[in-house]
Design a protein around this motif. Structure first.
Motif, mmCIF file in Angstrom:
data_model
loop_
_atom_site.group_PDB
_atom_site.id
_atom_site.type_symbol
_atom_site.label_atom_id
_atom_site.label_comp_id
_atom_site.label_asym_id
_atom_site.label_seq_id
_atom_site.Cartn_x
_atom_site.Cartn_y
_atom_site.Cartn_z
ATOM 1 N N CYS A 293 1.998 -11.371 26.587
ATOM 2 C CA CYS A 293 1.581 -12.377 25.884
ATOM 3 C C CYS A 293 0.558 -13.061 26.374
ATOM 4 O O CYS A 293 -0.255 -12.594 27.186
ATOM 5 N N GLY A 294 -0.178 -14.194 25.941
ATOM 6 C CA GLY A 294 -1.412 -14.674 26.448
ATOM 7 C C GLY A 294 -1.717 -15.938 25.623
ATOM 8 O O GLY A 294 -0.849 -16.341 24.771
ATOM 9 N N PRO A 295 -2.766 -16.567 25.658
ATOM 10 C CA PRO A 295 -3.354 -17.719 25.097
ATOM 11 C C PRO A 295 -3.150 -17.706 23.638
ATOM 12 O O PRO A 295 -3.074 -18.860 22.688
ATOM 13 N N ALA A 296 -3.521 -16.439 23.070
ATOM 14 C CA ALA A 296 -3.347 -16.320 21.671
ATOM 15 C C ALA A 296 -1.810 -15.998 21.346
ATOM 16 O O ALA A 296 -1.469 -15.106 21.858
ATOM 17 N N GLY A 297 -1.390 -16.200 20.314
ATOM 18 C CA GLY A 297 0.002 -16.123 19.817
ATOM 19 C C GLY A 297 0.453 -16.674 18.732
ATOM 20 O O GLY A 297 1.556 -17.217 18.412
ATOM 21 N N PRO A 298 -0.314 -16.926 17.578
ATOM 22 C CA PRO A 298 0.149 -17.645 16.440
ATOM 23 C C PRO A 298 1.168 -16.736 15.564
ATOM 24 O O PRO A 298 1.590 -15.605 15.732
ATOM 25 N N LEU A 299 1.958 -17.622 14.990
ATOM 26 C CA LEU A 299 2.819 -17.009 13.771
ATOM 27 C C LEU A 299 2.237 -17.095 12.523
ATOM 28 O O LEU A 299 1.754 -17.875 11.901
ATOM 29 N N VAL A 300 2.112 -15.651 11.985
ATOM 30 C CA VAL A 300 1.281 -15.402 10.948
ATOM 31 C C VAL A 300 2.128 -14.841 9.742
ATOM 32 O O VAL A 300 3.240 -14.385 9.856
ATOM 33 N N ALA A 301 1.861 -15.186 8.808
ATOM 34 C CA ALA A 301 2.336 -14.753 7.254
ATOM 35 C C ALA A 301 1.423 -13.990 6.473
ATOM 36 O O ALA A 301 0.187 -14.351 6.350
ATOM 37 N N ALA A 302 2.001 -13.497 5.495
ATOM 38 C CA ALA A 302 1.252 -12.708 4.478
ATOM 39 C C ALA A 302 1.937 -12.541 3.069
ATOM 40 O O ALA A 302 3.231 -12.510 3.041
ATOM 41 N N ARG A 303 1.511 -12.856 1.956
ATOM 42 C CA ARG A 303 1.909 -12.532 0.681
ATOM 43 C C ARG A 303 1.726 -11.088 0.159
ATOM 44 O O ARG A 303 0.410 -10.784 0.425
ATOM 45 N N VAL A 304 2.503 -10.242 -0.278
ATOM 46 C CA VAL A 304 2.338 -9.036 -0.838
ATOM 47 C C VAL A 304 2.827 -9.015 -2.306
ATOM 48 O O VAL A 304 3.942 -9.390 -2.466
ATOM 49 N N SER A 305 2.214 -8.414 -3.303
ATOM 50 C CA SER A 305 2.443 -8.489 -4.552
ATOM 51 C C SER A 305 3.603 -7.231 -4.699
ATOM 52 O O SER A 305 3.715 -6.529 -3.801
ATOM 53 N N ALA A 306 4.231 -7.505 -6.099
ATOM 54 C CA ALA A 306 5.379 -6.446 -6.194
ATOM 55 C C ALA A 306 4.744 -4.853 -6.238
ATOM 56 O O ALA A 306 5.406 -4.298 -6.185
ATOM 57 N N ALA A 307 3.646 -5.024 -6.545
ATOM 58 C CA ALA A 307 2.956 -3.548 -6.706
ATOM 59 C C ALA A 307 2.264 -3.219 -5.444
ATOM 60 O O ALA A 307 1.673 -2.174 -5.177
ATOM 61 N N GLY A 308 2.434 -3.977 -4.097
ATOM 62 C CA GLY A 308 2.128 -3.589 -2.915
ATOM 63 C C GLY A 308 0.783 -3.744 -2.483
ATOM 64 O O GLY A 308 0.270 -3.559 -1.447
ATOM 65 N N ALA A 309 0.167 -4.987 -2.974
ATOM 66 C CA ALA A 309 -1.282 -5.266 -2.535
ATOM 67 C C ALA A 309 -1.351 -6.587 -1.835
ATOM 68 O O ALA A 309 -0.332 -7.296 -1.976
ATOM 69 N N LEU A 310 -2.189 -6.479 -0.827
ATOM 70 C CA LEU A 310 -2.242 -7.904 -0.067
ATOM 71 C C LEU A 310 -2.885 -8.949 -1.036
ATOM 72 O O LEU A 310 -3.838 -8.937 -1.495
ATOM 73 N N LEU A 311 -2.213 -10.030 -1.028
ATOM 74 C CA LEU A 311 -2.558 -11.168 -1.812
ATOM 75 C C LEU A 311 -3.139 -12.300 -1.114
ATOM 76 O O LEU A 311 -4.154 -12.914 -1.247
ATOM 77 N N GLU A 312 -2.628 -12.709 0.094
ATOM 78 C CA GLU A 312 -3.057 -13.776 0.975
ATOM 79 C C GLU A 312 -2.440 -13.736 2.356
ATOM 80 O O GLU A 312 -1.355 -13.114 2.444
ATOM 81 N N ARG A 313 -3.414 -14.111 3.448
ATOM 82 C CA ARG A 313 -2.745 -14.039 4.505
ATOM 83 C C ARG A 313 -2.979 -15.481 5.316
ATOM 84 O O ARG A 313 -4.338 -16.026 5.101
#
Length: 617
Positions: free
Chosen positions: A394-414
């Motif tokens: 671990c360390g000083p960086a450690g955010p909780l991150v999320a992403a949306r992925v389309s039904a076709a498998g493309a990255l939409l938003e992070r």
């Protein structure tokens, strides 16, 4: 029909209960190796399910409310069993962000979450293991209940439509009866309703728990002595706790990080294999029939063989409908750092376009992604993970991150949900309207234990839909379609709406407190001879009365009154008629309070009731 009084901490409830005798549909106790190929209608809704059925008609045979032909609702379930999820609901979460953050437990870890009616069911390791229920915003609506008292590793929780079921693996227990792998039914509020079902002795590793709608399935690594070294086995368990097989071998060799997903007819099994010759590890897929037997060839999902010391691990697989395929998210270090990758598969495990997609961003300064999880809304995927700095864990960086992925498998938003210090063990679920994420935050790593926290993920967070100047996320506008509702508004006190978005409605809000002489506790509750009319004694200070009603099973399981409903509000009479009859095996309880003014209220009776009975505004 009969009447009986109920008690609260040794004091009489000023209430009565109406109950109708009848049998409960499910029994307690485990019976070994029964019903190898059942095809049944356990919830008596006219539709059958089970591995013995040629067609799985019912996608959840524990809930009569889930069956072909019913109206779909926004709840995270396929209510009408047509293969689609939450049709007609807003299933796209554009511009997502943190809506609410709730601290659940200090000095705990290994949290898990699943969608449950009106909110979430969660478990975590507080040494012992505990379970509880949360409302849609993460507010606890059931007490923390211990379901195993020894140190253990919790791997699985499912919601069957009626109750929680959990599985776990003990760690070095001095008590032989508590050593090994277990499964247990916890009831709807987390209180154990069945003794632990032993699956294997201590030393084996629990891999996954799944619910098919008619069976519970536990996948585990068998570390038995020679000749059965390192196998993977699958236990089928009926909804009432009976073992339906003795742990069939899915593989004679042990493959790590095994995960299962059920697509309505068979399982998709994803796992990691290590190659000692090339010092790599890759993910593989194997289709299994309803009995855990291979129903197609093994498929290689990743291929790191040309690059030594590279690996893929920690897969999370889930079924996506209506094409009976699967989605997989995993950790991969092909770029030199641990990153989250994602892929779509057909029902046989073959990669679909666009192939393997990196979901997490390129990370500076050695920041690596950890332990992804993924949910499906019926229209898109939502992937969550924590990040950490290595070496050191671990360390000083450690955010909780999320992403949306389309039904076709493309990255939409992070985007980042929570900034912090080493957020790990993130798990996500979808309830038809938003996402619930539970995670552990190691603020004092490597010393001490993490904290378990919950976040509600809101959508459209930078859009003011009703033009009232308040955004919907970060504890802001709780109804972005009504310009008269928002944190800047005053509580109206008479409209049944949380106008100021403080989670308190009308007279339950301190803004609505009035002075004067309040009524006393209502006394003299009694039933008419026909058991249809509930009466009580008049109070000279009261001009009106409120009557609350709830289910006795919910009161017993939750040990609070959060789900009590307002049966009658502001009646000037000293009686009400109730012609509704409880379902077989259930019972109603009632409580009455007086009103002198709009919000000059008499008591419900005890501090517990005052604090948790929110049904009448």
């Amino acid at each position: 029909m009969r009447c009986m009084a109920i008690q609260d901490a040794g004091l009489p409830f000023r209430a009565l209960v109406v109950t109708l005798a009848g049998a409960v549909g499910f029994v307690s106790g485990a019976t070994a190796l029964s019903m190898e190929a059942p095809c049944e209608d356990l919830d008596a809704d006219g539709y059958v399910a089970g591995p013995g059925c040629a067609v799985q008609e019912d996608c959840n045979d524990q809930s009569a409310a889930i069956r072909p032909g019913v109206e779909e609702s926004c709840n995270g379930w396929d209510d009408d069993c047509d293969g689609e999820l939450d049709e007609g609901c807003d299933r796209v979460c554009e511009d997502f962000g943190l809506n609410r953050r709730v601290f659940l437990n200090d000095n705990a870890g290994q949290p898990r979450i699943t969608t449950a009616e009106r909110g979430w069911a969660v478990i975590f390791d507080d040494n012992p293991q505990v379970a509880t229920r949360l409302d849609v915003h993460g507010k606890r609506i059931a007490p923390e209940t211990v379901f195993v008292s020894v140190s253990s590793r919790t791997r699985g929780i499912v919601w069957t439509g009626l109750e929680m079921v959990v599985s776990w693996q003990t760690l070095d227990s001095p008590d032989p009866e508590n050593s090994g792998l277990f499964l247990r039914r916890l009831g709807p509020w987390g209180k154990p309703s069945l003794p632990p079902v032993p699956l294997a002795e201590e030393g084996h590793f629990l891999e996954d728990l799944d619910w098919t709608g008619s069976e519970l399935v536990v996948l585990w690594a068998d570390l038995s002595p020679f000749p059965n070294l390192d196998g993977v086995r699958l236990h089928r368990v009926g909804p009432d706790g009976e073992l339906r097989n003795n742990g069939v071998y899915v593989s004679e060799e042990r493959w790590s990080d095994s995960r299962l997903a059920w697509n309505g007819q068979r399982y998709g099994w994803c796992y990691r294999k290590s190659d000692d010759a090339t010092t790599t590890s890759d993910l593989f897929f194997q289709p299994l029939d309803a009995y855990g037997v291979a129903s197609g060839p093994e498929v290689r999902l990743t291929d790191h063989r040309p690059a030594p010391f590279t690996f893929a691990s920690f897969p999370r697989i889930l079924h996506r409908r209506p094409d009976s395929g699967f989605a997989v998210a995993w950790i991969d270090d092909r770029t030199g750092e641990d990153q989250v990758w994602f892929a779509l598969l057909d029902a046989d495990g073959n990669l679909l376009p666009p192939g393997e997609v990196q979901i997490s961003a390129a990370s500076p300064d050695g920041v690596s992604a950890t332990f992804p999880d993924v949910a499906w809304t019926g229209e898109e995927f939502f992937v969550v993970w924590g990040e950490a700095v290595f070496p050191g864990g671990c360390g000083p960086a450690g955010p909780l991150v999320a992403a949306r992925v389309s039904a076709a498998g493309a990255l939409l938003e992070r985007g980042t949900l929570v900034e912090g210090f080493c957020n790990t063990s993130a798990h996500v679920a979808w309830n038809g309207r938003n996402f619930g994420v539970i995670f552990a935050q190691h603020e004092d790593f490597p010393f001490g234990q993490p904290d378990v926290e919950f976040v509600e993920v809101g959508c459209g967070c930078s859009t003011d839909g009703d033009g009232d100047g308040a955004l919907p996320c970060e504890g802001g506008d709780c109804d972005d379609a009504d310009p008269n509702v928002g944190p800047q508004e005053n509580e109206v006190c008479t409209d049944g709406i949380d106008n100021d978005c403080d989670d308190l409605v009308d007279c339950n809000d301190p803004d609505c407190v009035q002075s004067g002489n309040a009524p006393q506790e209502t006394a003299g509750l009694s039933w008419s001879a026909d058991k249809l009319t509930l009466s009580w004694g008049a109070d000279s200070r009261a001009s009106k009365y409120d009557v609350a009603r709830g289910l006795l099973d919910e009161l017993r399981g939750m040990e609070n009154f959060y789900w009590t409903e307002c049966f009658a509000f502001g009646t000037t009479a000293t009686s009400v008629m109730d012609t509704e009859v409880p379902a077989p095996g259930e019972a109603f309880y009632y409580q009455v309070r007086g009103r002198a003014k709009t919000c000059l209220l008499g008591p419900w009776g005890t501090t517990l009731r005052e604090d948790t009975l929110q049904g009448c505004p």
